[in-house]
Design a protein around this motif. Structure first.
Motif, PDB file in Angstrom:
ATOM      1  N   ASP A  72      -2.844  13.522  -7.725  1.00 17.05           N
ATOM      2  CA  ASP A  72      -3.092  12.195  -8.617  1.00 17.05           C
ATOM      3  C   ASP A  72      -4.088  11.249  -7.990  1.00 17.05           C
ATOM      4  O   ASP A  72      -4.231  11.223  -6.775  1.00 17.05           O
ATOM      5  CB  ASP A  72      -1.809  11.300  -9.314  1.00 17.05           C
ATOM      6  CG  ASP A  72      -1.027  12.146 -10.186  1.00 17.05           C
ATOM      7  OD1 ASP A  72      -1.611  13.154 -10.596  1.00 17.05           O
ATOM      8  OD2 ASP A  72      -0.124  11.566 -10.437  1.00 17.05           O
ATOM      9  N   ARG A  73      -4.724  10.354  -8.806  1.00 20.70           N
ATOM     10  CA  ARG A  73      -5.796   9.430  -8.355  1.00 20.70           C
ATOM     11  C   ARG A  73      -5.177   7.993  -8.354  1.00 20.70           C
ATOM     12  O   ARG A  73      -4.610   7.670  -9.372  1.00 20.70           O
ATOM     13  CB  ARG A  73      -7.105   9.512  -9.234  1.00 20.70           C
ATOM     14  CG  ARG A  73      -7.669  10.915  -9.006  1.00 20.70           C
ATOM     15  CD  ARG A  73      -8.767  11.083 -10.152  1.00 20.70           C
ATOM     16  NE  ARG A  73      -9.877  10.345 -10.111  1.00 20.70           N
ATOM     17  CZ  ARG A  73     -10.664  10.479  -9.313  1.00 20.70           C
ATOM     18  NH1 ARG A  73     -10.904  11.453  -8.451  1.00 20.70           N
ATOM     19  NH2 ARG A  73     -11.817   9.506  -9.340  1.00 20.70           N
ATOM     20  N   VAL A  74      -5.091   7.532  -6.959  1.00 23.90           N
ATOM     21  CA  VAL A  74      -4.843   5.926  -7.028  1.00 23.90           C
ATOM     22  C   VAL A  74      -5.756   5.187  -6.521  1.00 23.90           C
ATOM     23  O   VAL A  74      -6.469   5.374  -5.545  1.00 23.90           O
ATOM     24  CB  VAL A  74      -3.518   6.257  -6.172  1.00 23.90           C
ATOM     25  CG1 VAL A  74      -2.972   4.520  -5.932  1.00 23.90           C
ATOM     26  CG2 VAL A  74      -2.318   6.900  -6.614  1.00 23.90           C
ATOM     27  N   VAL A  75      -5.948   4.203  -7.186  1.00 27.71           N
ATOM     28  CA  VAL A  75      -6.985   3.138  -6.976  1.00 27.71           C
ATOM     29  C   VAL A  75      -6.577   2.004  -6.244  1.00 27.71           C
ATOM     30  O   VAL A  75      -5.404   1.391  -6.272  1.00 27.71           O
ATOM     31  CB  VAL A  75      -7.591   2.606  -8.462  1.00 27.71           C
ATOM     32  CG1 VAL A  75      -8.720   1.891  -8.050  1.00 27.71           C
ATOM     33  CG2 VAL A  75      -7.827   3.775  -9.187  1.00 27.71           C
ATOM     34  N   HIS A 131      -4.867  11.044  -3.967  1.00 28.07           N
ATOM     35  CA  HIS A 131      -6.162  10.954  -3.501  1.00 28.07           C
ATOM     36  C   HIS A 131      -6.524   9.214  -3.815  1.00 28.07           C
ATOM     37  O   HIS A 131      -6.288   8.656  -4.690  1.00 28.07           O
ATOM     38  CB  HIS A 131      -7.157  11.705  -4.367  1.00 28.07           C
ATOM     39  CG  HIS A 131      -7.008  13.272  -4.275  1.00 28.07           C
ATOM     40  ND1 HIS A 131      -7.039  13.816  -2.977  1.00 28.07           N
ATOM     41  CD2 HIS A 131      -6.601  13.974  -5.257  1.00 28.07           C
ATOM     42  CE1 HIS A 131      -6.922  15.046  -3.014  1.00 28.07           C
ATOM     43  NE2 HIS A 131      -6.650  15.422  -4.377  1.00 28.07           N
ATOM     44  N   VAL A 132      -7.188   8.840  -2.636  1.00 28.11           N
ATOM     45  CA  VAL A 132      -7.624   7.343  -2.859  1.00 28.11           C
ATOM     46  C   VAL A 132      -8.832   7.248  -3.594  1.00 28.11           C
ATOM     47  O   VAL A 132      -9.875   7.942  -3.233  1.00 28.11           O
ATOM     48  CB  VAL A 132      -7.757   6.872  -1.463  1.00 28.11           C
ATOM     49  CG1 VAL A 132      -8.323   5.503  -1.490  1.00 28.11           C
ATOM     50  CG2 VAL A 132      -6.405   6.982  -0.506  1.00 28.11           C
ATOM     51  N   VAL A 133      -9.076   6.232  -4.574  1.00 30.98           N
ATOM     52  CA  VAL A 133     -10.134   5.910  -5.490  1.00 30.98           C
ATOM     53  C   VAL A 133     -10.529   4.492  -5.197  1.00 30.98           C
ATOM     54  O   VAL A 133      -9.536   3.787  -5.207  1.00 30.98           O
ATOM     55  CB  VAL A 133     -10.122   6.363  -6.837  1.00 30.98           C
ATOM     56  CG1 VAL A 133     -11.025   5.809  -7.848  1.00 30.98           C
ATOM     57  CG2 VAL A 133      -9.649   7.845  -7.136  1.00 30.98           C
ATOM     58  N   GLU A 134     -11.635   4.136  -4.961  1.00 30.39           N
ATOM     59  CA  GLU A 134     -12.010   2.867  -4.654  1.00 30.39           C
ATOM     60  C   GLU A 134     -12.729   2.291  -5.740  1.00 30.39           C
ATOM     61  O   GLU A 134     -13.651   2.608  -6.382  1.00 30.39           O
ATOM     62  CB  GLU A 134     -12.921   2.755  -3.307  1.00 30.39           C
ATOM     63  CG  GLU A 134     -12.379   3.331  -2.108  1.00 30.39           C
ATOM     64  CD  GLU A 134     -13.265   2.892  -0.759  1.00 30.39           C
ATOM     65  OE1 GLU A 134     -14.278   2.813  -1.158  1.00 30.39           O
ATOM     66  OE2 GLU A 134     -12.564   3.247   0.238  1.00 30.39           O
ATOM     67  N   ALA A 135     -12.179   1.090  -6.097  1.00 34.31           N
ATOM     68  CA  ALA A 135     -12.803   0.170  -6.957  1.00 34.31           C
ATOM     69  C   ALA A 135     -12.900  -1.176  -6.390  1.00 34.31           C
ATOM     70  O   ALA A 135     -12.396  -2.052  -6.305  1.00 34.31           O
ATOM     71  CB  ALA A 135     -12.210  -0.204  -8.327  1.00 34.31           C
TER      72      ALA A 135
END
Length: 381
Positions: free
Chosen positions: A108-111, A130-134
């Motif tokens: 999964d994608r975690v922000v 998975h690391v997602v950057e905002a």
């Protein structure tokens, strides 16, 4: 400047925590997020009493901690917490990881919003996500959440978002309107929001802490709040924190936590945390007075000694985010600071790509220590 009597460096160096055992004695250690202040008297008293009666067993399944958290939240932030919605965990990091294990699946994608507390990325990878950057937006008025970046990340199949509230390392206190927008986006895209609110007791004059769960029904439907006295009262080594929910939807995940999570919490940590939240207000007021003074002192010292280093005074906490890029010291200025000035800071690149050329400094110390650190740094420029 308050009633805190901060021990001299010679006395502090007798402490056996990581801050004081990592570097040689000629180094001023200003990286680790713990303060040099003495314990609050109510906290010290309850710990001494426990040791005197050899009361060092497992934490007891009582409501004392939940009631202390709920009462403190009501007094400090006008936030009504149902004590039945408060669950004890060993610390904020462990609590967030354990909740993440229940709301996300492998892949999964975690922000996250860098520059942000370095372990956030570790925790996400620990659960196989998975690391997602905002990234935070940065403009003439400072840092803030970027709703457009958040929406792009959430719309791309994100499952969860780790909010830092107040935000470490930049000392940002998120405004209610910004948190409401975050909550609306979370509701629109079905994203769980895990709010690390560990620095909430340390909001400084001129700012107001807003608990994420207090902003809207959407926030309560998707949010988890993680609180502890460990930063506000310097209790990190005692291991006690809580996760708070305010809606049946997130509570069902918390209810799946191991029934043994209480017994992984420090008994002395629970006793100290209850004392801090119930009776530690006067000490905290003195600590905040010192921190308010020190953030201004740091600005003055930089203007006088290191005008090339950019710094915006934080709204909360005891951490300063310093921009050394104009000095041309590369991506990690802390290596030069340690080697030449014998001052230890945290490397900014560890908080995300936007941290290259930055360093994090802990000003939760005596003003004389802060002055010596900046004098040393200026001498090697």
């Amino acid at each position: 400047m308050g009633n805190l009597s901060i021990p001299p460096l010679a006395e502090l160096r007798k402490r056996r925590s990581a801050k004081w055992r990592t570097f040689p004695d000629d180094v001023l250690p200003l990286p680790v997020a713990e303060m040099d202040f003495p314990l609050a008297e109510p906290v010290a008293r309850v710990l001494h009493e426990a040791v005197d009666r050899s009361d060092t067993g497992y934490a007891a399944p009582t409501r004392e901690l939940a009631d202390a958290v709920a009462n403190y939240a009501r007094r400090s932030w006008d936030w009504r917490i149902d004590a039945d919605e408060v669950r004890t965990v060993a610390d904020v990091g462990i609590g967030m990881v354990e909740v993440l294990r229940r709301v996300v699946s492998a892949g999964d994608r975690v922000v996250i919003s860098p520059p942000v507390y370095e372990p956030f990325a570790w925790w996400i990878r620990e659960v196989g996500a998975h690391v997602v950057e905002a990234p935070l937006a940065h403009g003439p008025h400072g840092w803030q959440l970027d709703p457009d970046a958040l929406e792009r990340a959430f719309a791309d199949h994100a499952t969860a978002y780790l909010l830092c509230n107040p935000h470490n390392p930049v000392g940002l206190v998120h405004r209610r309107e910004e948190l409401a927008v975050l909550a609306e986006l979370a509701d629109r895209y079905g994203v769980h929001v895990l709010s690390d609110e560990i620095h909430a007791p340390l909001v400084l004059p001129g700012a107001e802490f807003v608990p994420f769960l207090s902003v809207s029904d959407e926030a309560r439907r998707w949010g988890f709040s993680f609180l502890s006295a460990s930063k506000g009262w310097n209790l990190a080594g005692l291991k006690a924190a809580v996760v708070v929910t305010a809606d049946p939807a997130p509570r069902r995940y918390v209810d799946r936590l191991s029934p043994h999570s209480l017994y992984r919490t420090g008994h002395l940590g629970v006793l100290a945390t209850v004392a801090a939240f119930n009776d530690g207000g006067p000490w905290l007021a003195d600590a905040l007075e010192v921190l308010d003074h020190n953030r201004g002192l740091l600005a003055d010292l930089l203007e006088k000694l290191l005008p090339e280093v950019r710094y915006r005074q934080p709204q909360a906490g005891f951490l300063a985010w310093l921009d050394f890029r104009a000095l041309g010291w590369g991506d990690d200025p802390t290596t030069r600071l340690l080697a030449a000035a014998r001052v230890a800071l945290n490397a900014g690149h560890r908080y995300g790509p936007s941290g290259h050329g930055f360093a994090r400094l802990n000003f939760g110390c005596a003003p004389r220590t802060l002055t010596e650190a900046l004098t040393r740094i200026a001498a090697v420029c």
